[in-house]
Design an enzyme around this catalytic site. Sequence first.
Site, PDB file in Angstrom:
ATOM      1  N   GLU A  66     -11.171  40.262  -8.198  1.00  0.00           N
ATOM      2  CA  GLU A  66     -11.260  41.242  -9.288  1.00  0.00           C
ATOM      3  C   GLU A  66     -10.735  42.614  -8.851  1.00  0.00           C
ATOM      4  O   GLU A  66     -10.089  43.311  -9.630  1.00  0.00           O
ATOM      5  CB  GLU A  66     -12.698  41.361  -9.795  1.00  0.00           C
ATOM      6  CG  GLU A  66     -13.153  40.169 -10.626  1.00  0.00           C
ATOM      7  CD  GLU A  66     -12.313  39.983 -11.879  1.00  0.00           C
ATOM      8  OE1 GLU A  66     -11.768  40.969 -12.404  1.00  0.00           O
ATOM      9  OE2 GLU A  66     -12.194  38.830 -12.339  1.00  0.00           O
ATOM     10  N   TYR A  70     -16.521  47.952 -14.984  1.00  0.00           N
ATOM     11  CA  TYR A  70     -15.738  46.723 -15.131  1.00  0.00           C
ATOM     12  C   TYR A  70     -16.061  45.722 -14.010  1.00  0.00           C
ATOM     13  O   TYR A  70     -16.357  44.553 -14.266  1.00  0.00           O
ATOM     14  CB  TYR A  70     -14.225  47.013 -15.136  1.00  0.00           C
ATOM     15  CG  TYR A  70     -13.457  45.735 -14.998  1.00  0.00           C
ATOM     16  CD1 TYR A  70     -13.253  44.909 -16.097  1.00  0.00           C
ATOM     17  CD2 TYR A  70     -13.022  45.276 -13.750  1.00  0.00           C
ATOM     18  CE1 TYR A  70     -12.629  43.680 -15.969  1.00  0.00           C
ATOM     19  CE2 TYR A  70     -12.407  44.051 -13.609  1.00  0.00           C
ATOM     20  CZ  TYR A  70     -12.208  43.260 -14.715  1.00  0.00           C
ATOM     21  OH  TYR A  70     -11.616  42.034 -14.577  1.00  0.00           O
ATOM     22  N   ASP A 114     -11.552  45.389 -19.669  1.00  0.00           N
ATOM     23  CA  ASP A 114     -10.343  45.864 -18.985  1.00  0.00           C
ATOM     24  C   ASP A 114      -9.246  46.021 -20.034  1.00  0.00           C
ATOM     25  O   ASP A 114      -9.507  45.970 -21.236  1.00  0.00           O
ATOM     26  CB  ASP A 114      -9.941  44.886 -17.865  1.00  0.00           C
ATOM     27  CG  ASP A 114      -9.498  43.535 -18.414  1.00  0.00           C
ATOM     28  OD1 ASP A 114      -9.653  43.287 -19.638  1.00  0.00           O
ATOM     29  OD2 ASP A 114      -8.984  42.718 -17.631  1.00  0.00           O
TER      30      ASP A 114
END
Length: 353
Positions: free
Chosen positions: A37, A120, A138
């Site tokens: 990520e 996020y 996102d």
Amino acid sequence: MSPTASIPEALKAWYEAQRRALPWRDAPTPWRVWISEIMLQQTRVSSVIPYFERFIARFPDPASLAAAPLDDVLSLWAGLGYYARARNLHAAAGQIVARHGGVIPDDPAAFAALKGVGRYTLGAVMSIAFGRRLPALDGNLTRVICRLDLIEEDPRAKATQDRLWRRAAALVDDPQPGEINQALMELGATVCTPKSPACLLCPLAAHCRARAEGAAARLPKKTPKAARPTQRWRAALLRDEGGVLLGQRPTEGLLGGLWEPPQAPDEAGLAAMGIKTDGEARVITHAFTHLIWEVEALEGRAVEGGVEGGGYTAFKRVAEADLGGVALTGPALKALRAWGVAAPKRRGAGRGP
Ligand code: SF4
């Protein structure tokens, strides 16, 4: 799939059938999910894959990352851009060892307290790795939701951000929140793309207001980018039998901890470091997200004793054949190529600090 399937059902069925095979999706441990990520922020999937595999092989868990010198971590990251991500991961790994015995905590508050973990990253890792119902908004989700709900306002405005996070949270209120988040990210990356959304292939077509109104391609609303200031630098290539002279930038700040041929705003700045340049300049430009560097690259030599200062924390000579193992800045790499110094080939990737 039935066109009347609910949004979560439609998303999960589509994701199950269509998702791309990616290395971090095999054995999705919290560590692998987190690393992927972070690497994927601002960076294309195809660029991330080789970096992810090298990084996981070298640092299979937080303890191994925490124990490594930052310079090793930056070397592995070199070319991906946005180096603050690597510095933060290194610091967060140290926090996990110190606070949580080396185990990533299944606890949103504890995870959110780690260095570099924003809203996020919190939602992505907690939902995918631990099945917690947290949203992960996102750019992909922003685009999908703006279209799904026909949101005409600027998605960067505070009120719109709040609305988008609320909608993302509602979507992920499902027994499989990680699947929902990943399905939305994947949909935005492969179907609901910025310029030409493939609505005919979309599992959400029956629910999508932008599609019904023919408004998909113009959403989300774009705002003009602010002009980026240009900074000018003069860089010096000092080579001898020991290799190329490199300076290490301070850890804090732009390109922190990375190495480059010594540079200064002008010739007087180089002279203050004990460097004199010769010959013709080659000019390279490098665009960061927030500013542009224009670097005049010249051959240089040390005068009276040696090179020092300039804000660098260290200097070292590196043999040209060994430059591939050094965490060079992007502009340094361009300058070294402009000089014809053997420099490592890298895949194109992020361009940020
Ligand atoms: S129908 Fe089209 S615009 Fe709407 S979510 Fe799907 S791909 Fe995006």
